[in-house]
Write a protein that holds these residues in place. Structure first.
Motif, mmCIF file in Angstrom:
data_model
loop_
_atom_site.group_PDB
_atom_site.id
_atom_site.type_symbol
_atom_site.label_atom_id
_atom_site.label_comp_id
_atom_site.label_asym_id
_atom_site.label_seq_id
_atom_site.Cartn_x
_atom_site.Cartn_y
_atom_site.Cartn_z
ATOM 1 N N GLY A 17 0.801 -1.217 0.000
ATOM 2 C CA GLY A 17 0.000 0.000 0.000
ATOM 3 C C GLY A 17 0.831 1.262 0.000
ATOM 4 N N SER A 18 2.144 1.134 -0.183
ATOM 5 C CA SER A 18 3.009 2.314 -0.212
ATOM 6 C C SER A 18 2.896 3.088 -1.514
ATOM 7 C CB SER A 18 4.470 1.905 0.031
ATOM 8 O OG SER A 18 4.834 0.804 -0.790
ATOM 9 N N ILE A 19 2.114 2.572 -2.460
ATOM 10 C CA ILE A 19 1.737 3.315 -3.650
ATOM 11 C C ILE A 19 0.225 3.186 -3.797
ATOM 12 C CG2 ILE A 19 2.283 1.297 -5.089
ATOM 13 C CD1 ILE A 19 2.814 3.201 -7.413
ATOM 14 N N ASP A 74 -3.740 -14.602 -11.861
ATOM 15 C CA ASP A 74 -3.695 -16.046 -11.603
ATOM 16 C C ASP A 74 -2.295 -16.541 -11.299
ATOM 17 O OD1 ASP A 74 -2.576 -15.654 -14.071
ATOM 18 O OD2 ASP A 74 -3.876 -17.049 -15.155
ATOM 19 N N ASN A 75 -1.378 -15.627 -10.945
ATOM 20 C CA ASN A 75 0.019 -16.001 -10.721
ATOM 21 C C ASN A 75 0.511 -15.332 -9.442
ATOM 22 O OD1 ASN A 75 2.500 -17.165 -11.189
ATOM 23 N ND2 ASN A 75 3.094 -15.777 -12.837
ATOM 24 N N VAL A 76 0.532 -16.109 -8.352
ATOM 25 C CA VAL A 76 0.943 -15.577 -7.046
ATOM 26 C C VAL A 76 2.413 -15.158 -7.098
ATOM 27 C CG1 VAL A 76 1.255 -16.147 -4.603
ATOM 28 C CG2 VAL A 76 -0.755 -16.991 -5.838
ATOM 29 N N GLY A 77 2.730 -14.058 -6.463
ATOM 30 C CA GLY A 77 4.130 -13.649 -6.387
ATOM 31 C C GLY A 77 4.291 -12.153 -6.247
ATOM 32 N N MET A 78 5.544 -11.726 -6.345
ATOM 33 C CA MET A 78 5.931 -10.318 -6.295
ATOM 34 C C MET A 78 6.395 -9.947 -7.704
ATOM 35 S SD MET A 78 6.233 -7.801 -3.915
ATOM 36 C CE MET A 78 6.560 -8.597 -2.328
ATOM 37 N N MET A 93 2.262 -2.450 -4.327
ATOM 38 C CA MET A 93 0.805 -2.409 -4.360
ATOM 39 C C MET A 93 0.276 -3.819 -4.136
ATOM 40 S SD MET A 93 -1.710 -1.042 -7.440
ATOM 41 C CE MET A 93 -0.827 0.509 -7.565
ATOM 42 N N GLY A 94 -0.733 -3.958 -3.319
ATOM 43 C CA GLY A 94 -1.308 -5.265 -3.023
ATOM 44 C C GLY A 94 -2.460 -5.597 -3.947
ATOM 45 N N ALA A 95 -2.602 -6.896 -4.264
ATOM 46 C CA ALA A 95 -3.723 -7.377 -5.069
ATOM 47 C C ALA A 95 -4.005 -8.818 -4.664
ATOM 48 C CB ALA A 95 -3.420 -7.282 -6.552
ATOM 49 N N GLN A 135 8.726 2.568 -11.622
ATOM 50 C CA GLN A 135 8.382 1.152 -11.467
ATOM 51 C C GLN A 135 7.760 0.949 -10.086
ATOM 52 O OE1 GLN A 135 11.599 -1.696 -10.545
ATOM 53 N NE2 GLN A 135 13.065 -0.015 -10.767
ATOM 54 N N PHE A 136 7.086 -0.166 -9.911
ATOM 55 C CA PHE A 136 6.657 -0.608 -8.590
ATOM 56 C C PHE A 136 6.471 -2.112 -8.646
ATOM 57 C CE2 PHE A 136 2.593 0.195 -10.727
ATOM 58 C CZ PHE A 136 1.780 -0.854 -10.309
#
Length: 541
Positions: free
Chosen positions: A394-396, A485-489, A412-414, A505-506
């Motif tokens: 959430g820092s962006i 559909d692809n978990v990760g960072m 950013m979280g999703a 970028q983020f």
């Protein structure tokens, strides 16, 4: 110990680890990354070579193959390779950017374990740290369809990787110093085709036969127009999607993008120019390669054919003409059109706007006002080991704030298995190009002005092309749909490399509470640890 002796026991260890994975074929690569003298524009300069090659060797693979790429870093600084367009499903640890993967120290090696799961198409790899990309270290990736999966065109007589991109004569370390001091880079010095300047690369064809070119713009900033003198090109694939087979006389390839075209050697036997020239720039850079008919006795002569230069509408119209072939198979036998993305309700809209400005007297670039700064630990490792203080979800914000630029490690979280809309808004005077690691997305719309909810009325909800890199024209917007559909960072970045380096970028953290291997693999047993992750325990073999 020699690289070969080191590679053998490591390969055995990795084979043991791989026994738990699906039994798709395995392909092994051993790469030694070195500095070497290259002459791309006719003058000597330091380049980054892979196994002595500039550009590096192609990776040839087939859908679902497991790739073991043992990279020996013989440079005097840390090094990473990332895989542009390869989704690394359930495994962002292998993504090869600093937010996910610890750099390979000088004199050490690391084996990337990739599976090209459910993918076909044309992609490329590149060095992701510092400003190494300006020195080479890039090469093509091709993922062929499995033998029984139909391909919507006949097997070509030849299949070539064509890497185009702008180029600087300055050393990559000097370019990095310019950016670190807070300045903008000068205009590039030239354009390369497969690592060579004017007429340095050549392709020999037999009259009457059809050939495939896999074209990737591996440059640093410029959109390029690609054309073949006297020949038409039939577009057949874009970053893993078989397209409607539209014929073009020239093709805009924005930075970071990949296209496959077919052309037939159906002209008078002689030599012809292959041309790449810069788009949307006040100074037009041009370079050439040679298309040589095998029975030609007439070399190229005269000026190369001209192409579009600053025309925006021409490029937008071409982009809108690139559409998915709904009846063709992709990596699986079922038609690409069997996934009706336009009938799925989106659960969230993310709006992303770029900006440029000064922070503490130095040039920076931002998305939604946040200019990304790397943390001392890869974000994915900090997430896995629950190391606090490295980043904050959430820092962006998920929409432009309109505020001034500030520095942060933007994440950013999703939520996993949601279907979202992302709108890239470009209020600047340049063409932007954005890439999302780990994903293909549908480019559903693009137009001038400000995006509004009413802009959805013009979306293509039937046969938009699915790809991993999209352009955004000046004073314009581009909208995409993404199935998370692809978990990760996953890195979301500008492909304008100086802008990426200076903060544009983020990271998108696609998260689930599930610990099932069906959703995400655990950290690789051979993962390097760095920063605050040092001393943490990886899982047992």
């Amino acid at each position: 110990m020699s690289p070969l002796k080191m590679a053998v026991p490591l390969a055995l260890l990795l084979l043991l680890f791989a026994s738990a994975k699906a039994e798709s074929p395995y392909r092994f690569f051993s790469w030694n990354v070195t500095y070497g003298t290259i002459y791309p524009l006719g003058k000597p300069q330091q380049g980054i070579l892979i196994n002595g090659q500039f550009p590096g060797p192609d990776i040839h693979s087939v859908t679902n193959d497991n790739l073991y790429i043992n990279v020996f870093n013989s440079l005097d600084e840390p090094f990473l390779i990332s895989w542009n367009g390869v989704q690394n499903r359930r495994n962002s640890y292998e993504d090869g950017v600093y937010g996910t993967t610890c750099p390979i120290p000088p004199g050490k090696n690391f084996t990337y374990i990739l599976q090209v799961k459910d993918q076909i198409g044309s992609f490329y790899y590149f060095p992701s740290l510092a400003f190494h990309k300006a020195a080479g270290g890039f090469g093509g990736i091709r993922i062929l369809s499995r033998p029984l999966i139909p391909v919507p065109f006949d097997e070509p007589a030849g299949d070539w990787t064509v890497l185009i991109g702008d180029w600087y004569q300055k050393n990559h370390t000097d370019l990095k110093k310019i950016l670190d001091r807070g300045h903008k880079l000068p205009f590039p010095d030239g354009i390369l085709i497969n690592g060579r300047g004017p007429n340095g690369a050549s392709f020999t064809v037999e009259p009457g036969k059809t050939y495939r070119l896999r074209i990737s713009n591996v440059g640093l900033q410029n959109s390029l127009n690609f054309r073949i003198q006297g020949h038409k090109m039939k577009l057949v694939e874009v970053e893993g999607t078989h397209t409607m087979q539209t014929t073009f006389s020239s093709l805009d390839v924005h930075v970071g993008q990949s296209y496959s075209v077919l052309f037939t050697a159906d002209q008078t036997p002689q030599d012809y120019y292959i041309v790449a020239s810069s788009r949307f720039s006040t100074k037009i850079l041009t370079t050439t390669a040679v298309l040589h008919y095998s029975n030609s006795n007439r070399p190229v002569s005269g000026p190369p054919p001209g192409g579009p230069t600053i025309q925006i509408d021409w490029s937008i119209n071409q982009a809108r003409a690139i559409r998915t072939n709904l009846t063709a198979s992709g990596p699986r036998p079922n038609p690409q059109g069997s996934y009706h993305y336009g009938m799925i309700n989106t659960t969230k809209t993310i709006r992303v706007a770029s900006s440029a400005g000064q922070v503490n007297g130095k040039q920076r670039y931002a998305l939604n006002s946040v200019s990304f700064v790397p943390a001392d630990t890869p974000l994915k490792l900090a997430d896995y080991f629950n190391i606090g203080g490295v980043f904050r979800v959430g820092s962006i914000s998920s929409a432009p704030t309109g505020g001034g630029i500030y520095l942060d490690t933007s994440v950013m979280g999703a939520d996993y298995r949601t279907f979202i809309e992302i709108v890239f808004q470009n209020d600047e005077d340049i063409v932007q190009s954005y890439h999302i690691n780990g994903y293909q997305f549908w480019v559903v719309g693009m137009d001038g002005g400000q995006w509004t909810a009413d802009s959805r009325n013009q979306y293509n909800l039937r046969d938009a092309v699915a790809r991993s890199t999209t352009q955004v024209y000046p004073k314009s917007w581009t909208a995409i749909y993404v199935a998370l559909d692809n978990v990760g960072m996953w890195n979301v970045r500008s492909e304008f490399w100086a802008r990426q380096y200076l903060g544009q970028q983020f990271y998108l953290r696609v998260y689930t509470t599930s610990t099932s291997l069906r959703d995400e693999y655990p950290i690789p047993i051979n993962a390097l640890l760095c920063g605050r992750a040092v001393g943490h325990h990886k899982r047992p073999l």
